[in-house]
Design an enzyme around this catalytic site. Structure first.
Site, mmCIF file in Angstrom:
data_model
loop_
_atom_site.group_PDB
_atom_site.id
_atom_site.type_symbol
_atom_site.label_atom_id
_atom_site.label_comp_id
_atom_site.label_asym_id
_atom_site.label_seq_id
_atom_site.Cartn_x
_atom_site.Cartn_y
_atom_site.Cartn_z
ATOM 1 N N SER A 220 60.264 73.137 47.639
ATOM 2 C CA SER A 220 60.723 74.412 47.083
ATOM 3 C C SER A 220 62.077 74.191 46.424
ATOM 4 O O SER A 220 63.011 73.718 47.077
ATOM 5 C CB SER A 220 60.854 75.459 48.193
ATOM 6 O OG SER A 220 59.606 75.705 48.805
ATOM 7 N N GLY A 222 63.899 76.693 44.784
ATOM 8 C CA GLY A 222 64.527 77.973 44.512
ATOM 9 C C GLY A 222 64.046 78.561 43.197
ATOM 10 O O GLY A 222 62.852 78.582 42.898
ATOM 11 N N ALA A 223 65.001 79.022 42.374
ATOM 12 C CA ALA A 223 64.664 79.667 41.110
ATOM 13 C C ALA A 223 63.978 78.720 40.137
ATOM 14 O O ALA A 223 63.362 79.161 39.159
ATOM 15 C CB ALA A 223 65.922 80.249 40.471
ATOM 16 N N GLY A 225 61.408 76.784 40.774
ATOM 17 C CA GLY A 225 59.990 76.629 41.032
ATOM 18 C C GLY A 225 59.696 75.694 42.187
ATOM 19 O O GLY A 225 60.530 75.504 43.085
ATOM 20 N N GLY A 251 60.564 80.433 51.506
ATOM 21 C CA GLY A 251 59.927 79.128 51.649
ATOM 22 C C GLY A 251 58.800 79.141 52.660
ATOM 23 O O GLY A 251 57.790 78.437 52.496
ATOM 24 N N ASP A 252 58.952 79.946 53.702
ATOM 25 C CA ASP A 252 57.902 80.063 54.716
ATOM 26 C C ASP A 252 56.678 80.761 54.132
ATOM 27 O O ASP A 252 55.535 80.373 54.403
ATOM 28 C CB ASP A 252 58.422 80.839 55.929
ATOM 29 C CG ASP A 252 59.735 80.289 56.442
ATOM 30 O OD1 ASP A 252 59.913 79.052 56.416
ATOM 31 O OD2 ASP A 252 60.597 81.083 56.853
#
Length: 317
Positions: A220, A222-223, A225, A251-252
């Protein structure tokens, strides 16, 4: 069915405030109390998507009882392992621009008997599970090799296992060859010991984790992708987000979407991106339901733009 393991769960209280000012008296505009812990959030997202899930976790004191009750209210089966210590309670303060300030308690220290009881509970309840998802930091009392032992036991029982942790626990578990590991950008940078400034850096770091034992890496970013690196190659997925309300549990939610969609390949990556994008637009650690998802806005490609700079380059912590 997805069985989740959360060695250090919590009760999470989130306050929304206009702005966080140190030393001031603030009035919250909204307040939420949610079950907390990375594996707990995976179970919540799996249940919200309409799939069966079982949460295995240590529970202690009134907070542990409250946590179990909240999970059952969400339709999640709970296999609690009684411990002498108190389940921790965390506080988060959310600002309108998406900035989140968190205060996480340490949680109880587990005894050797409680550690073994938690492993035994996973083994006893894993029959019929399509996936075991082990998530979060290890509480005091559990050695960094605890997740590695859990991965080894799961594989001996013929069950696929996904791992979302960091630091020494991740390093030790890689040797047991988890089927999927899901670091964020910072955790990925820490695992390889160097900063990540571009998507190419992230792909190469994920490939390194595969070389060290992980069968697939879902990262992951973040912004920016998400990246999936597996035996078939590297894939990049992204989706536009109108406004970030809270990134707690995003993320979960991504991992839950990935596993619920089969846990492998482009389709699962697209589901992970859709779940993560939906989660950041919800308050607190609220998990998305199918009506929150916008799969048509997800773009997945095998043509990863390796030279694209990450919005927030991940340093080595």
């Amino acid at each position: 069915m997805v069985l989740t393991v959360t060695p250090n769960p919590s009760l999470d209280r989130t306050y929304e405030v206009p702005a966080l000012a140190r030393g001031a008296v603030l009035r919250a505009g909204a307040e939420r109390i949610d079950p907390g812990g990375k594996g707990v959030n995976v179970s919540r997202a799996v249940a919200a998507a309409g799939h069966r899930t079982l949460a295995v976790l240590p529970l202690g004191g009134p907070a542990g009882a409250a946590l179990a009750g909240l999970l059952r209210d969400e339709g999640i089966e709970v296999a609690g392992v009684p411990v002498a210590g108190q389940t921790r309670a965390n506080i988060a303060v959310a600002e309108p621009d998406g900035t989140l300030t968190k205060i996480n308690a340490a949680g109880p220290e587990l005894t050797p008997d409680e550690s073994e009881a938690l492993l035994a509970a996973v083994g006893a309840r894993s029959a019929g599970a399509d996936w075991i998802a082990c998530c979060g930091s290890l509480p005091r009392g559990l050695a960094p090799e605890w997740y590695a032992e859990l991965v080894a036991r799961a594989h001996r029982a013929g069950t696929r296992i996904a791992l979302d942790t960091s630091g020494p626990a991740l390093t030790a578990a890689l040797r047991a060859r988890p089927d999927v590991v899901k670091p964020n950008a910072e955790e990925l940078a820490q695992a390889v010991g160097r900063p990540l400034a571009t998507l190419g850096d992230a792909v190469r770091a994920a490939a390194e984790l595969r070389a060290r034992g992980a069968r697939a890496v879902l990262a992951s970013l973040g912004a920016d992708g998400q990246v999936l690196v597996d035996a078939d190659g590297a894939y990049f997925g992204s989706a536009p987000v109108a406004a970030v309300r809270s990134n707690v549990g995003a993320g979960d939610a991504s991992l839950a979407g990935f596993l619920a969609a089969g846990g492998a390949g482009v389709r699962a990556l697209a589901a992970a991106v859709a779940h993560g994008a939906a989660a950041v637009q919800l308050p607190g650690s609220q998990m998305p339901v199918p009506s929150d998802l916008a799969p048509e806005r997800v773009v997945v490609t095998a043509d990863v733009p390796l030279d694209r700079a990450l919005t927030e380059p991940a340093p080595v912590p």
